[in-house]
Design an enzyme around this catalytic site. Structure first.
Site, mmCIF file in Angstrom:
data_model
loop_
_atom_site.group_PDB
_atom_site.id
_atom_site.type_symbol
_atom_site.label_atom_id
_atom_site.label_comp_id
_atom_site.label_asym_id
_atom_site.label_seq_id
_atom_site.Cartn_x
_atom_site.Cartn_y
_atom_site.Cartn_z
ATOM 1 N N HIS A 301 0.866 -1.181 0.000
ATOM 2 C CA HIS A 301 0.000 0.000 0.000
ATOM 3 C C HIS A 301 0.904 1.232 0.000
ATOM 4 O O HIS A 301 1.710 1.417 0.900
ATOM 5 C CB HIS A 301 -0.879 -0.016 1.263
ATOM 6 C CG HIS A 301 -1.950 1.028 1.290
ATOM 7 N ND1 HIS A 301 -1.689 2.373 1.406
ATOM 8 C CD2 HIS A 301 -3.297 0.926 1.227
ATOM 9 C CE1 HIS A 301 -2.822 3.052 1.420
ATOM 10 N NE2 HIS A 301 -3.819 2.202 1.317
ATOM 11 N N HIS A 344 -0.036 3.646 11.696
ATOM 12 C CA HIS A 344 1.148 4.490 11.610
ATOM 13 C C HIS A 344 1.058 5.670 12.563
ATOM 14 O O HIS A 344 -0.013 6.046 13.034
ATOM 15 C CB HIS A 344 1.378 4.978 10.175
ATOM 16 C CG HIS A 344 0.345 5.936 9.665
ATOM 17 N ND1 HIS A 344 -0.946 5.582 9.402
ATOM 18 C CD2 HIS A 344 0.440 7.257 9.355
ATOM 19 C CE1 HIS A 344 -1.614 6.622 8.935
ATOM 20 N NE2 HIS A 344 -0.808 7.657 8.907
ATOM 21 N N GLU A 350 -3.301 15.180 10.735
ATOM 22 C CA GLU A 350 -4.270 14.825 9.708
ATOM 23 C C GLU A 350 -5.700 15.076 10.185
ATOM 24 O O GLU A 350 -6.168 14.434 11.123
ATOM 25 C CB GLU A 350 -4.121 13.345 9.334
ATOM 26 C CG GLU A 350 -2.720 12.953 8.893
ATOM 27 C CD GLU A 350 -2.559 11.444 8.729
ATOM 28 O OE1 GLU A 350 -3.534 10.709 9.003
ATOM 29 O OE2 GLU A 350 -1.468 11.000 8.346
ATOM 30 N N HIS A 374 -6.266 13.212 13.755
ATOM 31 C CA HIS A 374 -5.158 12.457 14.311
ATOM 32 C C HIS A 374 -3.937 13.377 14.265
ATOM 33 O O HIS A 374 -3.359 13.609 13.208
ATOM 34 C CB HIS A 374 -4.913 11.171 13.512
ATOM 35 C CG HIS A 374 -6.122 10.286 13.459
ATOM 36 N ND1 HIS A 374 -6.738 9.922 12.281
ATOM 37 C CD2 HIS A 374 -6.847 9.707 14.449
ATOM 38 C CE1 HIS A 374 -7.778 9.152 12.536
ATOM 39 N NE2 HIS A 374 -7.868 9.014 13.851
ATOM 40 N N HIS A 380 -2.645 5.799 14.748
ATOM 41 C CA HIS A 380 -3.998 5.569 14.246
ATOM 42 C C HIS A 380 -3.933 4.554 13.122
ATOM 43 O O HIS A 380 -2.864 4.181 12.642
ATOM 44 C CB HIS A 380 -4.659 6.875 13.789
ATOM 45 C CG HIS A 380 -3.853 7.676 12.810
ATOM 46 N ND1 HIS A 380 -2.748 8.411 13.178
ATOM 47 C CD2 HIS A 380 -3.988 7.859 11.481
ATOM 48 C CE1 HIS A 380 -2.240 9.014 12.130
ATOM 49 N NE2 HIS A 380 -2.961 8.685 11.074
#
Length: 448
Positions: A301, A344, A350, A374, A380
């Site tokens: 990803h 992460h 964010e 976050h 999170h």
């Protein structure tokens, strides 16, 4: 007696009222011959107009970054302000805004902010959720929710502090700006430059959406690097309005945001009187459904930065003041890979908003119109249901459909306002979404 004339002419562009391209040098006139040719400031302008420059950068900015527009208007803008009166906008906050009684450290999520029974315009309905940086030194941002049920009548606004990135989630707005008219609906965004005067109509309401107030360098398209010349956000899909003007002799108010404070001035006419203009400092809209995502086509990803639509530089190479990131419909095809976003901690802070549908990392609780935060270096990732579902799914090609979420990401910590902490519908149990994650390690080899 009120005299009201509004005119527009589509002098170029692929659809009525707009010109295509991002950061282009445009020229447009609402009356034939209103735009001077061969020079910017003739001794006398056609139609008795005044020549005036609107500068979005320092005069000496590098040529590729220099932003300015020449306007040919009925009155110079010195006639669009008078004596200022300080006014209060209690729900619109600017950084630095750090409350000792509010804890910003944590993972937060809110249900959609509900509409009020009171009539609210785009300006009076602004509700600040977070602030970051410092408006006085022109770094950082603020994240807002707007709630609008009423159109601005003979009332105009501009921000000397910031450009506004507007992301509608519900309802439709019409921005009558000095440089033309923009219609805006969900699945679209608009950028309103610093210093640009406009009034906002609610064309379909009630209207709700998100605003990123950018104090720093203006938004730009990100460099594509090895991706090359295509995909992500393509410049041709950005639309800048053609010239339109109001010749309206009626008492009007202009509200100015300056260094985090709000002031009102009264004038006797509409300030939206630019009959022609040319330059590269102008409002723009963009259809988010034209964003062409790229991603992994074999395994793993990629970082969410692969979904960046717009970026505002910070001066530190590779680290943005703000990134605007879009998570929209796309195919998931990665083999032997965990497909949702991984767990992460990030140096960036964010703030996410849901425009419609279901976000793949949070199948429950993140409703359209909802927000999550976050902050930097706060862990999170997927909740238990998302983790278990993705860990045990048959990895065949799968269309991630009916989904559109976004992220305002900044290098600065985002501080909650009192409204976000006390009045907005905060989900107090949000952090419990990770409680069900189980310890699978038992010291024996093999996949669990």
């Amino acid at each position: 007696m009120t005299r009201d004339i509004t005119r527009a002419r589509d002098s170029m562009g692929t659809e009525p009222g707009y010109m295509p391209g991002f950061g282009n040098d445009f020229e447009t006139e609402a009356l034939p011959g209103a735009l001077p040719q061969g020079q910017n400031s003739p001794q006398k302008c056609a139609y008795g107009l005044y020549a005036e420059q609107l500068s979005g950068t320092a005069f000496t900015a590098p040529r590729g970054q220099n932003e300015r527009t020449w306007c040919y208007r009925i009155r110079p803008s010195v006639k669009h302000v008078g004596r200022f009166e300080r006014i209060d906008m209690p729900y619109w906050k600017s950084a630095p805004h750090v409350r000792d009684d509010v804890i910003s450290l944590g993972q937060y999520r809110w249900d959609p902010v509900p509409h009020s029974d009171a009539p609210l315009t785009f300006v009076t309905g602004m509700r600040t959720m977070t602030t970051a940086g410092d408006v006085n030194t022109q770094v950082g941002m603020a994240a807002h929710v707007y709630l609008a049920t009423a159109s601005m009548q003979a009332e105009y606004f501009y921000s000397a502090d910031s450009e506004l990135l507007v992301v509608p989630q519900e309802g439709a707005l019409r921005f009558h700006t000095e440089l033309g008219t923009i219609d805006l609906a969900p699945r679209e965004i608009a950028i309103l430059p610093r210093g640009l005067v406009y009034r906002v109509e609610v064309t379909s309401g009630p209207a709700r959406g998100f605003v990123c107030e950018n104090y720093g360098q203006t938004f730009d398209l990100p460099g594509r690097g090895p991706i090359g010349a295509n995909c992500m956000a393509n410049p041709r899909d950005f639309k800048t309005p053609v010239a339109a003007f109001e010749d309206r002799e009626t008492p009007s108010s202009v509200i100015v945001k300056w260094c985090g404070q709000f002031h009102r001035t009264e004038i006797g006419h509409s300030p939206l009187d630019v009959v022609a203009w040319h330059g590269n400092y102008a409002p723009v809209k963009y259809d988010l459904t034209t964003y062409s995502p790229v991603g992994a086509i074999l395994f793993d990803h990629p970082d969410p930065s692969i979904f960046t639509v717009l970026t505002a530089p910070s001066g530190q190479e590779g680290t943005a003041n703000i990134d605007f990131v879009l998570f929209r419909e796309r195919w998931m095809v990665a083999e032997h890979s965990f497909r949702p976003p991984w767990y992460h901690k990030n140096i960036m802070s964010e703030l996410m908003g849901n425009i419609y549908g279901q976000y793949d990392a949070k199948p429950q609780g993140f409703a359209p119109g909802g927000i999550s935060l976050h902050n930097m270096m706060l862990p999170h990732g997927p909740d238990r249901d998302a983790f278990e579902g993705a860990s045990n799914a048959m990895l065949k090609p799968e269309k991630l459909d009916n989904t559109m979420s976004f992220m305002f990401e900044t290098r600065f910590p985002q501080h909650l306002t009192e409204f976000a902490a006390r009045e907005a519908p905060l989900q107090d149990d949000y952090a419990e979404c990770w409680n069900g994650l189980e310890k699978k390690f038992d010291g024996t080899p093999g996949v669990k």
